[in-house]
Design an enzyme around this catalytic site. Structure first.
Site, PDB file in Angstrom:
ATOM      1  N   LYS A 167       0.838  -1.207   0.000  1.00 19.93           N
ATOM      2  CA  LYS A 167       0.000   0.000   0.000  1.00 19.93           C
ATOM      3  C   LYS A 167       0.869   1.251   0.000  1.00 19.93           C
ATOM      4  O   LYS A 167       1.991   1.219   0.487  1.00 19.93           O
ATOM      5  CB  LYS A 167      -0.868   0.029   1.268  1.00 19.93           C
ATOM      6  N   ASP A 227      -2.833  -7.598  -1.655  1.00 20.07           N
ATOM      7  CA  ASP A 227      -3.578  -6.647  -0.834  1.00 20.07           C
ATOM      8  C   ASP A 227      -5.074  -6.997  -0.793  1.00 20.07           C
ATOM      9  O   ASP A 227      -5.822  -6.417  -0.006  1.00 20.07           O
ATOM     10  CB  ASP A 227      -3.373  -5.224  -1.376  1.00 20.07           C
ATOM     11  N   ARG A 234     -10.463 -11.324   1.819  1.00 16.09           N
ATOM     12  CA  ARG A 234     -11.326 -12.351   1.232  1.00 16.09           C
ATOM     13  C   ARG A 234     -10.683 -13.735   1.320  1.00 16.09           C
ATOM     14  O   ARG A 234     -11.378 -14.750   1.396  1.00 16.09           O
ATOM     15  CB  ARG A 234     -11.673 -11.973  -0.212  1.00 16.09           C
TER      16      ARG A 234
END
Ligand code: BES
Ligand code: MN
Ligand code: ZN
Length: 497
Positions: free
Chosen positions: A275, A345, A349
């Site tokens: 990020k 990233d 999930r």
């Protein structure tokens, strides 16, 4: 958590000391009990001078009038008395706390003209006080002068109301829910150096004191179960993952449980798909889903909910490291489905895929609701005032939407469908962990749906609501505790014997 105040309930009376809070309504003015606190009728003049009309959230404050014995008199506007609902009482409690800045002995004359204030209204008012009073200041060793710090807040609130016994009884339950919310806030606010997966699991273990059964699965045990998706995320961190299963059995012995599953990424660097630096600190809150589930289990156990409930949280850290998984890696989930990890990233999930599958296989629950700070895209779609709701079941969706309106932890239903599902078909494996450029919150939800079979299921994307959301009457903290009151309400309205 720093909430240093106590709350008591007593019969309606005219207080003789401390700070006194009374109410006025747009459609009724001051109540009789309020008028009794103003024998010299100075309020009339004060209202005129300040153009006070009793709009909700507005107030007038006086140094106590002569002959009353108390120090201060605060009048709080309630808006239209005829429009007061459950959430209004919470809000009023929050506003009341904010109004009382200094003294440590507060009497609330809980009386509104023309309104029958029930025990549960009074309890909700008290809950609003506690929720508003929360501040995450445990790491502040210096208290700035002039700043409002909790220990300078009132130590004692006495709520004078029509039905103090009923209020006390209702508050005993409501307080459990409040403490669940505050626990969730604390977990989300806690920095990641202090709260790793093991530490998170320890907080869950604390719930044993309330009668919750807590099982903790280590890396080795998860390997045995085949949880390659969750473990792939965890492998870059020196801090090993934990899967926590919490069970509250307050319902009938043989009744199937309802289940709540939370994303517990204690910090999300993005992994190798790293990020940007700006704002990355917010990713200490990427366990907001797990915090809500833990807070909910606290709430349900504390108020002894008559339901069988399972809470499962996947606690991992998504780190950058030589051992971290790479874009292009293919992992095998517990379901047997292979996943091409095209972006490290999109890790939440992956964690949930195994947690959902495990939950479904082991418990065959009546329904599964998962919560996750899953995508930035949900904020693009809905802003920060609604969580995204994705579901394969209309009844469950309707119930969540109603619970959201009642608690003002609102959810907005988003679409699912075969066209979106196609976007996550993978060239090299069964499924890939990212979709295309558009509909990022939807493709994330489609991914989760591949791990739930036919069980009624709902996914709440709380990336915009669990943290950094606008503050309001009942929350001034970065972490809101979103989900606890919503789901407690869902359980209370539909799943208790
Ligand atoms: N934890 C983030 C989502 C997030 C972003 C939560 C901002 C709260 C605030 C999640 O793991 C993530 O990184 N999602 C990616 C998915 C993308 C790589 C497909 C995103 O939203 O950008
Ligand atoms: Mn991420
Ligand atoms: Zn994340």
């Amino acid at each position: 958590m720093t909430v240093r105040l106590t709350i008591n309930f007593a019969k309606l009376a005219t207080p003789k000391k401390g700070s006194v809070l009374v109410f006025s309504a747009e459609d009724g003015g001051l109540s009789d009990a309020a008028k009794a606190c103003d024998p010299g009728k100075v309020l009339e003049k004060a209202f005129a001078i300040t153009e006070f009309t009793a709009k909700s959230g507005t107030s007038v404050e006086l140094i106590a009038p002569d002959g009353t014995g108390f120090d201060r008199l605060v009048v709080l506007g309630v808006g239209k008395a005829s429009a007061l609902n459950e959430y209004s009482w919470l809000k009023l409690g929050g506003t009341a706390f904010a109004q009382i800045r200094k003294p440590n002995d507060v009497s609330v004359v809980l009386d509104v003209d023309g309104v029958q204030i029930s025990g549960s209204d009074a309890a909700n008012f008290a809950a609003g006080i506690l929720l508003r009073a929360y501040a995450f200041d445990k790491y502040k060793t210096k208290k700035d002068d002039g700043d409002v710090k909790p220990e300078k807040k009132p130590a004692k609130f006495t709520i004078l109301c029509a039905e103090p016994a009923a209020a006390k009884k209702a508050f005993a339950e409501v307080e459990g829910v409040v403490n669940g919310v505050l626990l969730a806030r604390d977990l989300v606010n806690e920095p990641a150096n202090i709260l790793g997966p093991i530490e998170f699991a320890a907080h869950a273990t604390d719930l044993e004191k309330l009668g919750v059964k807590v099982e903790i699965f280590t890396e080795k045990e998860m390997k045995k179960l085949g949880m390659g998706a969750l473990l792939g995320v965890a492998q870059g961190s020196p801090r090993p993952p934990r899967l926590v299963v919490m069970s509250w059995n307050g319902g009938k012995a043989k009744e199937k449980p309802i289940a709540f599953i939370g994303k517990g990424v204690v910090f999300d660097t993005g992994g190798n798909s790293i990020k940007p630096a700006a704002g990355m600190e917010d990713m200490k809150g990427d366990m907001g889903g797990a915090a809500a589930v833990t807070g909910l289990m606290h709430a349900l156990a504390a108020r002894k909910a008559k339901a069988n409930v399972v809470g499962i949280i996947g606690c991992v850290e998504n780190s950058v490291d030589g051992n971290a998984q790479r874009p292009g890696d293919i992992v095998t989930s517990m379901s047997g489905q292979t996943i091409e990890v095209l972006n490290t990233d999109a890790e939440g999930r992956l964690v949930l895929a195994d947690a959902l599958w495990y939950c479904n296989e082991r418990f065959q629950p009546k329904f599964m609701v998962n919560l996750a700070t899953l995508t930035g895209a949900i904020m693009v779609a809905l802003g920060q005032h609604h969580a995204g709701l994705f579901s394969n079941n209309d009844e469950l969706s309707e119930r969540l939407i109603s619970a959201g309106l009642a608690t003002q932890e609102r959810v907005w239903r988003m679409p699912l469908g075969a066209d979106y599902d196609k976007l996550i078909d993978s060239k090299n494996a069964d499924v890939k962990n990212i979709g295309g450029r558009y509909g990022g919150a939807i493709t994330a939800a489609q991914f989760l749906q591949r791990f739930v079979k036919e069980t009624p299921w709902a996914h709440l994307d709380i990336a915009g609501t669990a943290m950094g959301s606008p503050t309001n009457e009942i929350n001034q903290s970065w972490a809101s505790g979103f989900g606890v009151r919503l789901l407690d309400r869902l359980v209370r309205d539909h799943y208790e014997a």
